[in-house]
Design an enzyme around this catalytic site. Structure first.
Site, mmCIF file in Angstrom:
data_model
loop_
_atom_site.group_PDB
_atom_site.id
_atom_site.type_symbol
_atom_site.label_atom_id
_atom_site.label_comp_id
_atom_site.label_asym_id
_atom_site.label_seq_id
_atom_site.Cartn_x
_atom_site.Cartn_y
_atom_site.Cartn_z
ATOM 1 N N ASN A 169 3.723 0.627 4.334
ATOM 2 C CA ASN A 169 4.154 1.693 5.468
ATOM 3 C C ASN A 169 4.120 0.818 6.815
ATOM 4 O OD1 ASN A 169 3.619 3.852 3.689
ATOM 5 N ND2 ASN A 169 1.276 3.704 3.995
ATOM 6 N N HIS B 208 0.072 -5.176 4.805
ATOM 7 C CA HIS B 208 -0.545 -4.868 3.513
ATOM 8 C C HIS B 208 0.563 -4.188 2.609
ATOM 9 C CE1 HIS B 208 -1.628 -1.518 5.920
ATOM 10 N NE2 HIS B 208 -1.606 -0.737 5.007
ATOM 11 N N GLN C 201 1.147 4.089 8.620
ATOM 12 C CA GLN C 201 0.353 2.958 8.422
ATOM 13 C C GLN C 201 -0.780 3.412 9.472
ATOM 14 O OE1 GLN C 201 2.400 -0.482 10.198
ATOM 15 N NE2 GLN C 201 0.601 -1.865 9.578
ATOM 16 N N SER C 202 -1.895 3.004 9.092
ATOM 17 C CA SER C 202 -3.307 3.241 9.613
ATOM 18 C C SER C 202 -4.103 1.963 9.860
ATOM 19 C CB SER C 202 -4.257 4.158 8.929
ATOM 20 O OG SER C 202 -4.407 3.729 7.683
ATOM 21 N N VAL C 203 -3.775 0.838 9.189
ATOM 22 C CA VAL C 203 -4.367 -0.489 9.636
ATOM 23 C C VAL C 203 -3.090 -1.401 9.705
ATOM 24 C CG1 VAL C 203 -5.819 -2.217 8.318
ATOM 25 C CG2 VAL C 203 -6.160 -0.088 7.823
ATOM 26 N N HIS D 117 0.626 -2.164 -0.665
ATOM 27 C CA HIS D 117 0.004 -1.373 -1.729
ATOM 28 C C HIS D 117 0.540 -1.301 -3.054
ATOM 29 C CE1 HIS D 117 -1.963 1.648 1.401
ATOM 30 N NE2 HIS D 117 -1.003 1.130 2.131
ATOM 31 N N ASP E 75 -8.234 -0.872 -2.735
ATOM 32 C CA ASP E 75 -8.427 -0.010 -1.488
ATOM 33 C C ASP E 75 -9.744 0.847 -1.733
ATOM 34 O OD1 ASP E 75 -5.829 1.594 0.232
ATOM 35 O OD2 ASP E 75 -7.612 2.689 -0.171
HETATM 36 P P1 5GP Z 1 -1.714 2.384 5.659
HETATM 37 O O1 5GP Z 1 -2.270 3.608 5.700
HETATM 38 O O2 5GP Z 1 -2.170 1.333 6.526
HETATM 39 O O3 5GP Z 1 -0.684 2.187 4.783
HETATM 40 O O4 5GP Z 1 -3.012 1.518 4.476
HETATM 41 C C1 5GP Z 1 -4.434 1.477 4.799
HETATM 42 C C2 5GP Z 1 -5.132 1.502 3.513
HETATM 43 O O5 5GP Z 1 -6.305 0.656 3.744
HETATM 44 C C3 5GP Z 1 -5.490 2.753 3.216
HETATM 45 O O6 5GP Z 1 -5.025 3.041 1.801
HETATM 46 C C4 5GP Z 1 -7.139 2.731 3.381
HETATM 47 O O7 5GP Z 1 -7.680 3.465 2.222
HETATM 48 C C5 5GP Z 1 -7.310 1.403 3.301
HETATM 49 N N1 5GP Z 1 -8.630 0.963 3.805
HETATM 50 C C6 5GP Z 1 -9.023 1.337 5.342
HETATM 51 N N2 5GP Z 1 -10.308 0.714 5.389
HETATM 52 C C7 5GP Z 1 -10.602 0.139 4.512
HETATM 53 C C8 5GP Z 1 -11.604 -0.737 4.114
HETATM 54 O O8 5GP Z 1 -12.507 -1.184 5.013
HETATM 55 N N3 5GP Z 1 -11.756 -1.426 2.804
HETATM 56 C C9 5GP Z 1 -10.790 -1.065 2.192
HETATM 57 N N4 5GP Z 1 -10.815 -1.612 0.714
HETATM 58 N N5 5GP Z 1 -9.556 -0.432 2.039
HETATM 59 C C10 5GP Z 1 -9.592 0.235 3.224
#
Ligand code: 5GP
Ligand code: ZN
Length: 113
Positions: free
Chosen positions: A86, A99, A93-95, A101, A30
């Site tokens: 998430n 995924h 969830q932001s992406v 974690h 991450d």
């Molecule tokens: P979410 O918030 O969707 O559960 O987790 C998305 C995760 O993706 C976050 O922990 C964030 O730091 C990680 N992330 C977002 N953009 C990138 C990226 O470009 N490269 C990597 N390696 N991680 C990313």
């Protein structure tokens, strides 16, 4: 999906510290680690999140867990780690590419925030 950052990482057109890759699954560090070890384990197929998984995804979903187990052992955190999915903006969830974690290397509180 060229507008998806995780698809670009999987395809090798965006940089990432990849720690595992096979025909179904990719794992990489991450970019903003929330623990000493913070790996994202993702399907190579673009699936936005858990709400979009289908019966044909079941073998891949199982492999996400096997890769998590293997990485936890390799990274010496098998005695205590957290797997997080998430789902939806309200849960953080932001992406929107599925995924898991894999977080380890410290203690975790419960319930999560
Ligand atoms: P979410 O918030 O969707 O559960 O987790 C998305 C995760 O993706 C976050 O922990 C964030 O730091 C990680 N992330 C977002 N953009 C990138 C990226 O470009 N490269 C990597 N390696 N991680 C990313
Ligand atoms: Zn994607």
């Amino acid at each position: 999906m060229n507008d998806c950052i995780f698809c670009r990482i999987i395809q090798g057109t965006a940089p990432a510290r990849i720690v595992y890759q096979d025909d179904e699954v990719t794992a990489f560090h991450d970019i903003h680690p929330r623990a000493p070890i913070h790996i994202l384990i993702v399907p190579n197929k673009h699936i936005p999140g858990v709400n979009q998984v289908a019966p044909e995804d079941v073998p891949m979903l199982g492999r996400l867990f096997l890769v998590a187990r293997r990485l936890a052992e390799e990274m010496a955190i098998a005695d205590g780690y957290r797997l997080v999915l998430n789902t939806g903006r309200r849960a953080g969830q932001s992406v929107f590419h599925l995924h898991v974690h894999l977080l380890g290397g410290r203690s975790f509180g419960w319930p999560p925030g």
